[in-house]
Design an enzyme around this catalytic site. Structure first.
Site, PDB file in Angstrom:
ATOM      1  N   CYS A  74    -111.381  78.275  28.128  1.00  9.29           N
ATOM      2  CA  CYS A  74    -111.728  76.849  28.069  1.00  9.29           C
ATOM      3  C   CYS A  74    -113.224  76.648  28.271  1.00  9.29           C
ATOM      4  CB  CYS A  74    -110.955  76.068  29.131  1.00  9.29           C
ATOM      5  SG  CYS A  74    -109.210  75.917  28.751  1.00  9.29           S
ATOM      6  N   HIS A  75    -113.795  75.807  27.409  1.00  9.27           N
ATOM      7  CA  HIS A  75    -115.201  75.443  27.532  1.00  9.27           C
ATOM      8  C   HIS A  75    -115.368  74.381  28.619  1.00  9.27           C
ATOM      9  CE1 HIS A  75    -115.031  76.992  23.427  1.00  9.27           C
ATOM     10  NE2 HIS A  75    -116.335  77.149  23.481  1.00  9.27           N
ATOM     11  N   MET A 110    -105.995  71.043  27.551  1.00  8.72           N
ATOM     12  CA  MET A 110    -105.827  71.941  28.689  1.00  8.72           C
ATOM     13  C   MET A 110    -106.220  71.256  29.997  1.00  8.72           C
ATOM     14  SD  MET A 110    -104.335  74.334  27.270  1.00  8.72           S
ATOM     15  CE  MET A 110    -104.085  75.213  28.791  1.00  8.72           C
ATOM     16  N   GLU A 111    -107.203  70.378  29.948  1.00  2.00           N
ATOM     17  CA  GLU A 111    -107.593  69.631  31.149  1.00  2.00           C
ATOM     18  C   GLU A 111    -106.462  68.719  31.600  1.00  2.00           C
ATOM     19  OE1 GLU A 111    -111.182  71.390  29.575  1.00  2.00           O
ATOM     20  OE2 GLU A 111    -109.529  70.350  28.605  1.00  2.00           O
ATOM     21  N   ASP A 125     -96.184  71.336  47.452  1.00  4.62           N
ATOM     22  CA  ASP A 125     -96.682  71.873  48.726  1.00  4.62           C
ATOM     23  C   ASP A 125     -96.189  71.047  49.910  1.00  4.62           C
ATOM     24  OD1 ASP A 125     -98.233  73.512  50.462  1.00  4.62           O
ATOM     25  OD2 ASP A 125     -99.855  72.038  50.399  1.00  4.62           O
TER      26      ASP A 125
END
Length: 157
Positions: A74-75, A110-111, A125
């Site tokens: 990824c850039h 992807m972000e 969590d």
């Protein structure tokens, strides 16, 4: 080297995007945390750590911003906006939606996906204290716009 040939020699690299025009791009992704209704109630009420819902939103934004640190291909991109929705349901599910906008040479899918994953992991969590069977499911791209490949909208199912 053309992007279709990148890596053909077995060497990992980031595809060259310097010649591509900067365009407005947007992507939206979703995911679900499945747990019990009681665990969702605990998360909504807050814990000694604070608000798990708000913490998940912060985790999503952090995930968006750190995507190139986590995913080698990824850039780094100039994100112009992020919207995060965390919707707890009475049925023991929490729906996470992340929308990312940028003006750059490569997309933001992807972000958006990484933002959803980070938010879901943050919720897990905290939820694990109330339900060890909690799970994350259904992380997927809902829609994207901009760029050479054009628009995409996922099937509603």
């Amino acid at each position: 080297m053309a992007s279709s040939q990148a890596g053909a020699d077995g060497v990992t690299r980031i595809v060259e995007v310097g010649a591509k025009p900067e365009t407005a791009r947007e992507a939206t992704a979703e995911g679900w945390v499945h747990t019990t209704a009681d665990a969702v109630s605990e998360l909504v009420a807050g814990t000694k750590k604070g608000s798990p819902i708000e913490t998940a939103k912060i985790a999503a934004i952090g995930g968006v911003k750190r995507t190139p640190d986590l995913l080698p291909h990824c850039h780094p991109i100039r994100v112009t906006g992020v919207d995060v929705t965390v919707e707890p349901g009475s049925d023991g599910r929490i729906h996470v939606v992340v929308a990312v906008r940028a003006v750059d040479r490569t997309g933001v899918e992807m972000e958006a996906l990484t933002g959803v994953a980070a938010a879901a992991l943050s919720l897990y969590d905290t939820a694990k204290a109330f339900d060890r069977r909690a799970r994350i499911e259904g992380i997927r791209l809902l829609a994207k716009s901009g760029g050479k490949s054009g628009d995409f909208v996922a099937d509603p199912s």
